[in-house]
Write a protein that holds these residues in place. Sequence first.
Motif, mmCIF file in Angstrom:
data_model
loop_
_atom_site.group_PDB
_atom_site.id
_atom_site.type_symbol
_atom_site.label_atom_id
_atom_site.label_comp_id
_atom_site.label_asym_id
_atom_site.label_seq_id
_atom_site.Cartn_x
_atom_site.Cartn_y
_atom_site.Cartn_z
ATOM 1 N N GLU A 62 0.828 -1.199 0.000
ATOM 2 C CA GLU A 62 0.000 0.000 0.000
ATOM 3 C C GLU A 62 0.866 1.254 0.000
ATOM 4 O O GLU A 62 1.854 1.339 0.719
ATOM 5 C CB GLU A 62 -0.898 0.004 1.245
ATOM 6 C CG GLU A 62 -1.817 1.214 1.288
ATOM 7 C CD GLU A 62 -2.706 1.269 2.535
ATOM 8 O OE1 GLU A 62 -2.708 0.294 3.320
ATOM 9 O OE2 GLU A 62 -3.385 2.289 2.705
ATOM 10 N N HIS A 63 0.454 2.219 -0.835
ATOM 11 C CA HIS A 63 1.124 3.519 -0.841
ATOM 12 C C HIS A 63 0.067 4.600 -0.837
ATOM 13 O O HIS A 63 -1.071 4.378 -1.247
ATOM 14 C CB HIS A 63 1.982 3.696 -2.100
ATOM 15 C CG HIS A 63 3.166 2.791 -2.148
ATOM 16 N ND1 HIS A 63 4.138 2.769 -1.185
ATOM 17 C CD2 HIS A 63 3.540 1.859 -3.071
ATOM 18 C CE1 HIS A 63 5.063 1.863 -1.501
ATOM 19 N NE2 HIS A 63 4.720 1.286 -2.641
ATOM 20 N N ASN A 64 0.462 5.782 -0.406
ATOM 21 C CA ASN A 64 -0.440 6.905 -0.559
ATOM 22 C C ASN A 64 0.300 8.110 -1.093
ATOM 23 O O ASN A 64 1.533 8.150 -1.106
ATOM 24 C CB ASN A 64 -1.265 7.198 0.698
ATOM 25 C CG ASN A 64 -0.436 7.187 1.952
ATOM 26 O OD1 ASN A 64 0.538 7.910 2.069
ATOM 27 N ND2 ASN A 64 -0.820 6.333 2.891
ATOM 28 N N CYS A 115 4.657 9.864 0.739
ATOM 29 C CA CYS A 115 3.850 8.686 1.074
ATOM 30 C C CYS A 115 3.906 8.577 2.587
ATOM 31 O O CYS A 115 4.983 8.625 3.176
ATOM 32 C CB CYS A 115 4.405 7.425 0.420
ATOM 33 S SG CYS A 115 3.522 5.936 0.958
ATOM 34 N N MET A 117 3.039 6.051 4.525
ATOM 35 C CA MET A 117 3.213 4.732 5.130
ATOM 36 C C MET A 117 4.541 4.733 5.890
ATOM 37 O O MET A 117 5.525 5.320 5.425
ATOM 38 C CB MET A 117 3.218 3.639 4.055
ATOM 39 C CG MET A 117 1.927 3.567 3.235
ATOM 40 S SD MET A 117 0.450 3.247 4.225
ATOM 41 C CE MET A 117 0.737 1.527 4.650
ATOM 42 N N HIS A 120 8.261 4.838 4.342
ATOM 43 C CA HIS A 120 8.298 5.040 2.887
ATOM 44 C C HIS A 120 8.907 6.377 2.482
ATOM 45 O O HIS A 120 9.613 6.467 1.488
ATOM 46 C CB HIS A 120 6.892 4.919 2.292
ATOM 47 C CG HIS A 120 6.356 3.526 2.338
ATOM 48 N ND1 HIS A 120 5.341 3.094 1.533
ATOM 49 C CD2 HIS A 120 6.718 2.465 3.111
ATOM 50 C CE1 HIS A 120 5.084 1.810 1.807
ATOM 51 N NE2 HIS A 120 5.886 1.421 2.772
ATOM 52 N N MET A 125 10.016 8.043 -1.020
ATOM 53 C CA MET A 125 8.700 8.431 -1.548
ATOM 54 C C MET A 125 8.354 9.872 -1.154
ATOM 55 O O MET A 125 7.506 10.120 -0.297
ATOM 56 C CB MET A 125 7.614 7.457 -1.085
ATOM 57 C CG MET A 125 7.795 6.082 -1.694
ATOM 58 S SD MET A 125 6.345 5.036 -1.527
ATOM 59 C CE MET A 125 5.344 5.595 -2.891
HETATM 60 CU CU LIG Z 1 4.594 4.228 0.100
#
Ligand SMILES: [Cu+2]
Length: 138
Positions: A62-64, A115, A117, A120, A125
Amino acid sequence: MNKKLFVLLMMILALALSACENSGSTKKVSFTMTDFAFAPNEFSVTAGQEITLNITHNGSMEHNFIVMKYGTDAGEMFDETDKGNVLWAVSLQPGDSKTVIFTAPEQPGTYQILCGMPGHMQSGMVGKLVVTEQLQQK
Ligand SMILES: [Cu+2]
């Protein structure tokens, strides 16, 4: 002016306004999420512009995609204390590519992208959203 006519005129006005909004171009921006990067990781948009984000997730977790509020950044790592500074966010699961609409902020400047998470951001990221001033209509 009688009330019915007034209501009718207001409806016509509302329709005309929404037609104007729809004719304004949406800027298409595409990027890919991998473990652990955004590609590209720098975006330039115009203040207040509607952006259609095409996000392809090529990673395995999962990434955001989080845009931080103007003048804020997450520092060394994104944690609970940074959540109040999130301007806009979208989350994707692996294989879950999305098209979403994002309205560029009105305030010109550089905004941090990351991101959220755990770990990350430190793994790379991060990115930048550069908002440029809206050109005056002649
Ligand atoms: Cu991520």
